[in-house]
Motif scaffolding. Structure first.
Motif, mmCIF file in Angstrom:
data_model
loop_
_atom_site.group_PDB
_atom_site.id
_atom_site.type_symbol
_atom_site.label_atom_id
_atom_site.label_comp_id
_atom_site.label_asym_id
_atom_site.label_seq_id
_atom_site.Cartn_x
_atom_site.Cartn_y
_atom_site.Cartn_z
ATOM 1 N N LYS A 113 0.840 -1.185 0.000
ATOM 2 C CA LYS A 113 0.000 0.000 0.000
ATOM 3 C C LYS A 113 0.890 1.255 0.000
ATOM 4 O O LYS A 113 1.994 1.229 0.561
ATOM 5 C CB LYS A 113 -0.822 -0.021 1.293
ATOM 6 N N THR A 114 0.426 2.298 -0.652
ATOM 7 C CA THR A 114 1.150 3.566 -0.513
ATOM 8 C C THR A 114 0.272 4.548 0.257
ATOM 9 O O THR A 114 -0.954 4.453 0.220
ATOM 10 C CB THR A 114 1.537 4.177 -1.879
ATOM 11 N N TYR A 115 0.927 5.454 0.935
ATOM 12 C CA TYR A 115 0.231 6.429 1.776
ATOM 13 C C TYR A 115 0.569 7.815 1.255
ATOM 14 O O TYR A 115 1.729 8.094 0.943
ATOM 15 C CB TYR A 115 0.686 6.275 3.225
ATOM 16 N N GLU A 116 -0.425 8.649 1.190
ATOM 17 C CA GLU A 116 -0.176 10.013 0.696
ATOM 18 C C GLU A 116 -0.460 11.012 1.799
ATOM 19 O O GLU A 116 -1.488 10.944 2.473
ATOM 20 C CB GLU A 116 -1.038 10.279 -0.530
ATOM 21 N N ILE A 117 0.489 11.923 1.947
ATOM 22 C CA ILE A 117 0.373 12.931 2.999
ATOM 23 C C ILE A 117 0.345 14.293 2.320
ATOM 24 O O ILE A 117 1.172 14.578 1.453
ATOM 25 C CB ILE A 117 1.579 12.848 3.961
ATOM 26 N N ARG A 131 6.435 4.414 6.029
ATOM 27 C CA ARG A 131 5.418 4.833 7.004
ATOM 28 C C ARG A 131 5.760 4.310 8.396
ATOM 29 O O ARG A 131 5.596 5.024 9.397
ATOM 30 C CB ARG A 131 4.033 4.351 6.596
ATOM 31 N N ASN A 165 5.827 4.507 1.118
ATOM 32 C CA ASN A 165 5.440 3.097 1.125
ATOM 33 C C ASN A 165 5.275 2.633 2.571
ATOM 34 O O ASN A 165 5.536 3.398 3.519
ATOM 35 C CB ASN A 165 6.432 2.240 0.323
ATOM 36 N N GLU A 166 4.911 1.391 2.744
ATOM 37 C CA GLU A 166 4.606 0.877 4.076
ATOM 38 C C GLU A 166 5.837 0.911 4.996
ATOM 39 O O GLU A 166 5.751 1.221 6.180
ATOM 40 C CB GLU A 166 4.051 -0.547 3.936
ATOM 41 N N SER A 226 4.241 10.795 -1.194
ATOM 42 C CA SER A 226 3.884 9.375 -1.135
ATOM 43 C C SER A 226 4.910 8.583 -0.340
ATOM 44 O O SER A 226 6.120 8.741 -0.540
ATOM 45 C CB SER A 226 3.838 8.795 -2.553
#
Lengths: 442, 184
Positions: free
Chosen positions: A9-13, A28, A24-25, A22
């Motif tokens: 999953k990628t996370y965007e802040i 994060r 990655n896990e 962006s």
């Protein structure tokens, strides 16, 4: 739940400078670690909010911004200069892709070793065995080796795909030979054209509410490349000819931010008070060392802890001045480009003011100072023709180092000091007038 | 300006003027400062760390800028095939700073003479290589690692792959014979 669920999953802040960042896990999990979360409690520009009230941002958002910027620059260089990186450093396409992850993590963690209120308190770092003050990069490396070891080395994304060790990250941060050929990328983390600088100029401008630090990051990314070295030397970072105005914009942004924000007279006064207060608050007046046994104690120091100490009435005279916004006043300063005669006159003023002078601050000692930088520009027509930016830019060619010196007095002595200075300036004018009109000299 | 500042600034025109060509480049300035501090123990207060072009401290370039602004030295840009460099020469303001740091310069005259005798003939690429070998050697020594020559040469070659192994070995042997390496 299995540890590998959600691994890709990628996370965007959201970021006010870059839009979205962006992660990655693995990244994060590093961001979630307490040593990294501490950066939310370290302000980027210390007490600059006393001049620019918006400048309340932290090392946390800056570190995310550096990850984003370094990734953008790395991709641009790897794509534009893959032949140089392959032939001169020995990279393969897979190697380049793999190392991008390492450089992202090094960029993310480059400031994890900052002391409270960032650079303003670094003078209170202890000395190493060679009698040299530790640098925040050495604290960052020590934190990576200890507090962040598990999250870096044992994350499934790392063990399954990269196998990086904490030493790989630490070597890049502190400039150790263990980084080997990856030292080439160190210029993107801590160099003349690094992602750190590019992010802080834009971010500090945004939060301070000034335009001085703005430059065209997209064009920089669009034209940055690796230039082949000569005389046996390896490649170095530079720009294609079409990007020289963007490079010029970066150099000028740095110059303007130094004069208008980083070396602002009131900001500098608050740095003096912070150092003075901390030297009373810290045990033996120094931060703990960046060694295994002391790094935990170091991490306990953040802005909140210092503000708590100040709020409890500690920090002596400087602590009181910080709380009451009763800062030292600038009494006299030499020109931004001071000649030897200017500095002699400053010495005279200092002598006349005697013990009214409580602090002397020099632009050349400031962390944000600008030194002799010249950016290589590669010809669009002939790639073997490389010239410095100063060859293209009149402004860069004319720039000189700021060696201004500031003399501070207590606010209660300000009027008395001004009177003495006015008298000396008047005397100097008379002396110069005498010289100019002395009939015996003609 | 502190005594340390005056000493650092005064060294720049002295190194340039004492060099047989009466000028030096930026790479030479950086590496000479590194050699003086590391090999001769001259207390300059620079904090060098490693880059792909060898040991570097931005404060050296900052001091150069200050020296240029105070007309202690002047720099001119020179071009050569495939690149460019700088020619740093003593300027009109040099005598004053040299006078201010006279004690320091007298104390370290032998160090400066030695430096230029040993390294004054190397070009910028050779200086980068020699300073990298010494940096690796000192890092091993700080970590209390006793290294074999072949291993040290191999590490240097990984940092500077553009130099042939023979070239690194030649530079290593020269430094070793002069007794400048401590970890092997």
């Amino acid at each position: 739940m299995s540890r590998v669920n959600g691994l890709h999953k990628t996370y965007e802040i959201r970021c006010p400078v870059h839009g979205f960042i962006s992660l990655n896990e693995w990244e994060r999990c590093i961001v979630d670690a307490p040593a990294f979360q501490r950066l939310r409690r370290i302000r980027q520009l210390a007490w600059t909010d006393q001049v620019y009230p918006g400048a309340m941002h932290t090392r946390f958002e800056h570190s995310l911004g550096v990850l984003q910027t370094v990734s953008m620059l790395y991709s641009a260089i790897a794509s534009r200069s893959s032949d140089v990186l392959k032939e001169d450093i020995g990279y393969t396409q897979d190697g380049l892709k793999r190392d991008q992850q390492l450089i992202r993590i090094a960029a993310l963690l480059h400031d994890v070793g900052h002391s409270p209120f960032s650079h303003a308190s670094e003078e209170l770092f202890p000395e190493n065995d060679h009698g040299l003050k530790f640098k925040h990069e050495q604290y960052s490396a020590a934190i990576v080796r200890t507090e962040l070891r598990d999250v870096i080395e044992n994350h499934p994304l790392n063990t399954a795909n990269y196998g990086f060790r904490v030493e790989d990250v630490a070597a890049l941060l502190e400039g150790s030979t263990k980084a080997k050929q990856r030292l080439f990328w160190r210029d993107l983390i801590d160099g003349q054209m690094d992602a750190d600088r590019m992010d802080y100029l834009l971010r500090d401008s945004y939060h301070a509410g000034v335009q001085y630090g703005r430059f065209d990051l997209n064009r920089v990314s669009n034209t940055i490349l690796a230039i082949r070295g000569t005389r046996g030397r390896g490649p170095r970072l530079g720009f294609s000819e079409g990007g020289w105005h963007a490079a010029e914009g970066l150099v000028l942004a740095r110059y303007f931010m130094f004069t208008q924000v980083y070396f602002h007279k009131t900001r500098v006064a608050y740095d003096i008070h912070l150092k003075g207060a901390l030297s009373e608050i810290l045990p033996r007046g120094k931060f703990p060392r960046p060694i295994d046994a002391e790094i935990g104690d170091f991490l306990a120091w953040d802005d909140w802890k210092v503000l708590g100490e100040l709020s409890a009435g500690r920090g002596g005279e400087h602590g009181k001045r910080l709380i009451n916004r009763d800062h030292y006043r600038l009494a006299y300063h030499s020109p931004e480009i001071s000649s030897p005669d200017d500095l002699v006159f400053l010495e005279l003023i200092k002598e006349k003011l005697g013990n009214l002078v409580v602090s002397i601050e020099e632009a050349s000692k400031n962390w944000y100072k600008t030194g002799a930088t010249d950016i290589p520009i590669m010809s669009d027509v002939d790639p073997t023709l490389v010239q410095p930016l100063s060859k293209f830019s009149n402004m860069v060619r004319s720039m000189k180092a700021n060696n201004q010196v500031l003399l501070y007095v207590r606010p209660e002595d300000s009027e008395r000091a001004n009177k003495i200075i006015r008298q000396e300036v008047e005397n100097e004018r008379t002396r110069q007038g005498t010289l100019e009109f002395d009939p015996g000299a003609s | 300006m502190s005594e340390r500042d005056k000493e650092r600034l005064s060294l720049i025109p002295v190194l340039a003027e004492s060099h047989p060509s009466h000028h030096i480049g930026r790479t030479a300035l950086m590496k000479y400062m590194y050699f003086l501090q590391t090999l001769r123990g001259v207390q300059l207060g620079y904090n060098f760390s490693m880059y792909s072009y060898g040991p570097f401290d931005a404060d050296v370039l900052s001091d150069l800028s200050t020296a240029e602004a105070m007309n202690i030295v002047c720099s001119t840009q020179v071009s050569f095939a495939g690149g460019y460099g700088y020619r740093i020469q003593q300027a009109a303001g040099a005598p004053r700073i040299k006078q201010d740091a006279n004690g320091f310069l007298s104390q370290h005259k032998a160090d400066i003479d030695w430096l230029l005798k040993e390294f004054g003939g190397l070009n910028s690429g050779e200086l980068e290589l020699a300073s990298t070998i010494i940096y690796v050697d000192r890092e091993f020594n700080d970590l209390q690692v006793h290294s074999e020559p072949a291993f040290l040469v191999g590490v240097v070659n990984e940092i500077k792959p553009r130099f042939s192994r023979e070239c690194v070995e030649t530079s290593f042997n020269s430094l070793f014979e002069k007794g400048l390496l401590v970890s092997v």
